[in-house]
Design an enzyme around this catalytic site. Structure first.
Site, PDB file in Angstrom:
ATOM      1  N   CYS A  74      10.846  -2.249  -3.303  1.00  0.00           N
ATOM      2  CA  CYS A  74      10.526  -1.801  -1.856  1.00  0.00           C
ATOM      3  C   CYS A  74       9.330  -2.240  -1.461  1.00  0.00           C
ATOM      4  O   CYS A  74       8.853  -3.441  -1.579  1.00  0.00           O
ATOM      5  CB  CYS A  74      10.846  -0.119  -1.934  1.00  0.00           C
ATOM      6  SG  CYS A  74      10.660   0.425  -0.365  1.00  0.00           S
TER       7      CYS A  74
ATOM      8  N   GLU B  30      17.401  -3.932  -4.051  1.00  0.00           N
ATOM      9  CA  GLU B  30      17.051  -2.549  -4.413  1.00  0.00           C
ATOM     10  C   GLU B  30      18.286  -1.412  -4.229  1.00  0.00           C
ATOM     11  O   GLU B  30      19.013  -1.349  -3.364  1.00  0.00           O
ATOM     12  CB  GLU B  30      15.850  -1.778  -3.553  1.00  0.00           C
ATOM     13  CG  GLU B  30      15.518  -0.545  -3.790  1.00  0.00           C
ATOM     14  CD  GLU B  30      14.673  -0.099  -2.887  1.00  0.00           C
ATOM     15  OE1 GLU B  30      14.058   1.083  -3.107  1.00  0.00           O
ATOM     16  OE2 GLU B  30      14.363  -0.496  -1.704  1.00  0.00           O
TER      17      GLU B  30
ATOM     18  N   LYS C 239       9.881   1.772 -10.846  1.00  0.00           N
ATOM     19  CA  LYS C 239       9.124   1.592  -9.760  1.00  0.00           C
ATOM     20  C   LYS C 239       7.864   2.251  -9.922  1.00  0.00           C
ATOM     21  O   LYS C 239       7.691   3.903 -10.255  1.00  0.00           O
ATOM     22  CB  LYS C 239       9.550   1.982  -8.413  1.00  0.00           C
ATOM     23  CG  LYS C 239       8.925   1.735  -7.089  1.00  0.00           C
ATOM     24  CD  LYS C 239       9.748   2.098  -6.037  1.00  0.00           C
ATOM     25  CE  LYS C 239       8.891   2.010  -4.640  1.00  0.00           C
ATOM     26  NZ  LYS C 239       9.356   2.249  -3.515  1.00  0.00           N
TER      27      LYS C 239
END
Length: 502
Positions: free
Chosen positions: A382, A275, A334
């Site tokens: 994440c 990430e 995301k």
């Protein structure tokens, strides 16, 4: 028993529960961790049970997520106090059910269902905090977690809590509690439904079914994988303090470029970076983007890169797939952002003044809107792997394996990366697809569809790891939604018994 002993028993339960999670990850403790709390709750009124549960919850959650202190101590305390409320309401409900003269099997099922209902609420209410679920403690114990492909992680939580109540009822309970708080042994039952032996055998049968199913899934699956893919994970191990320092940007990029060139010698089909590993916006800095595109051409393979994306005044935490021809094939933004980390939720104005400075300096990211499937895989950025509905949607859209790219460097050498990895294990089992984890500082791992960690890298080490994964169309018969609904219905039945039964 004096009151301080009840307090001690509540704390013992919390400590056993903390130990069952990473680290140290003594998963077996979870199967009896609640028994001391149940002994403390025996015969207690609502407020006493509520307070004992609250105490147990505070000790457990602070022990489990104390690594958040590295970001903000007061915010951690506030979160712990909020999460402890779930233990409070669990304890008050359980104390009331334990008083009732019910068949033991029904008691066990109702109490375990209430626990599941509370875990579901905790995992979804106020954006959700599905961390350190009871079932997650069993991630190393593969036979127990295979049932997750039907019930989700909540089913594992159910059977662990169910077993706790069984142990208490048959081996630790002092008998039926009467209104005067004197304890007497239950009379020898005359009706089959109330027969303790029958109830005991029924409880053992349910637990046995879970393990039989687990051993079957692990040992007697004959489906042949359709194909294999070779994947390389790059773990840069960039300290969090340097990650966004412009003076180190060239060094960071060089680290990933060098490891990518080394990994390319294994001739992987896909190379994965963590990430936000590439501290460059591919669309705003064409010169730097061209270097990455040329790297993809040089290694002649696909590269998945985590980076921020800026568009129309919005910032996205994104993943880009670069083709061997040196072009952007697709990207994913995301979907589920971290509250107080990537965005500031809407809260009363006065709270901004009392929140720690680090919390007030959160990012201003926007959520994505597409469940992107790259060729045959999808990306979880994440802590998105903590939310099972996101993984399930990706698989339903055609993903044959999942890639979790993350940066757990925020929390240093703590239990956080290990706790985070638990979720990925469950997403693999629930969807019956491999999960690949690529983390800046670890844990970078390969997880097969049964939740088995086949290979990985040590945390806080820099390097790369190449492994083959077997992929085939997902074959999961998940009834997680139905299971959660049944758990809520049984919980409502429990409330009916508490308030209506005389």
């Amino acid at each position: 028993m004096k009151s301080y002993r009840f307090v001690f028993l509540s704390i013992i339960s919390a400590v056993l529960l903390v130990l069952s999670h990473p680290s140290p990850g003594m998963w077996a403790f979870a199967w009896f961790a609640f028994v001391p709390l149940f002994i403390a709750l025996d015969g207690k009124k609502f407020l006493d049970a509520w307070l004992l549960g609250f105490l147990s919850g505070v000790v457990f959650f602070y022990g489990a997520i104390s690594w958040l202190n590295s970001i903000a101590v007061m915010a951690t305390v506030g979160l712990v106090l909020y999460l402890a409320l779930y233990f409070s309401f669990f304890a008050a409900f359980t104390a009331a059910i334990l008083k009732k003269n019910l068949p033991v099997f029904l008691k066990c099922a109702i109490i375990a269902s209430w626990w599941v209902a509370l875990e579901f609420i905790r995992s979804n209410f106020l954006t959700g905090f599905g961390w350190a679920l009871l079932g997650y403690s069993q991630s190393p114990f593969l036979p127990a977690i295979q049932i997750a492909d039907i019930t989700g992680a909540y089913g594992v939580s159910f059977i662990v809590m169910f077993t706790n109540v069984v142990i208490y009822e048959f081996f630790a309970s002092r008998g039926q509690v009467h209104p005067d708080n004197n304890f007497t042994r239950e009379p020898v039952p005359t009706m089959l439904f109330n027969n303790r032996l029958i109830n005991f055998l029924a409880c053992i049968f349910l637990i046995a079914v879970v393990f039989i199913y687990g051993f079957y899934k692990l040992n007697f699956q004959f489906s042949t994988p359709n194909s294999q893919l070779k994947i390389s994970l790059i773990q840069g191990n960039i300290p969090q303090s340097l990650k966004w320092d412009d003076t180190y940007r060239k060094d960071i990029i060089k680290t990933y470029f060098d490891f990518t060139m080394e990994a390319a010698k294994d001739k992987p089909d896909l190379i994965v970076w963590p990430e936000t590993s590439f501290p460059v916006d591919l669309e705003l800095e064409p010169a730097m983007a061209k270097r990455l595109f040329n790297l993809a051409k040089a290694v002649n393979t696909h590269i998945l890169v985590g980076t921020n994306r800026y568009k129309s005044g919005n910032i996205y935490n994104s993943a880009f797939l670069i083709s061997p021809d040196g072009a952007i094939m697709s990207y994913y933004d995301k979907l589920h952002l971290v509250p107080f980390g990537e965005y500031m939720p809407k809260i009363p104005g006065f709270l901004y003044k009392v929140l720690p400075e680090k919390i007030n300096m959160v990012g201003d990211f926007s959520p994505g809107g597409q469940y992107t499937v790259f060729k045959n895989f999808s990306v979880l950025i994440c802590f998105e792997d903590v939310f099972p509905q996101i993984s399930r949607r990706f698989v339903q859209n055609g993903a044959q394996f999942l890639v979790n790219i993350t940066n757990d460097g925020w929390y240093g050498a703590s239990a956080a990366p290990f706790q985070h990895a638990q979720a990925s294990v469950f997403r693999a089992v629930e969807n019956r697809v491999p999960v690949v984890r690529c983390a800046n500082t670890g844990l970078s791992e390969f997880i097969d569809k049964n939740g088995r960690i086949t290979s990985g890298m040590k945390p806080f080490s820099a390097g790369y790891k190449t492994e083959n994964i077997s992929i085939n169309p997902a074959n999961s018969s998940s009834l997680q939604g139905i299971f959660v609904v049944i758990s809520f219905l049984l919980s409502f039945c429990g409330f009916g018994i508490i308030f209506l039964r005389h």
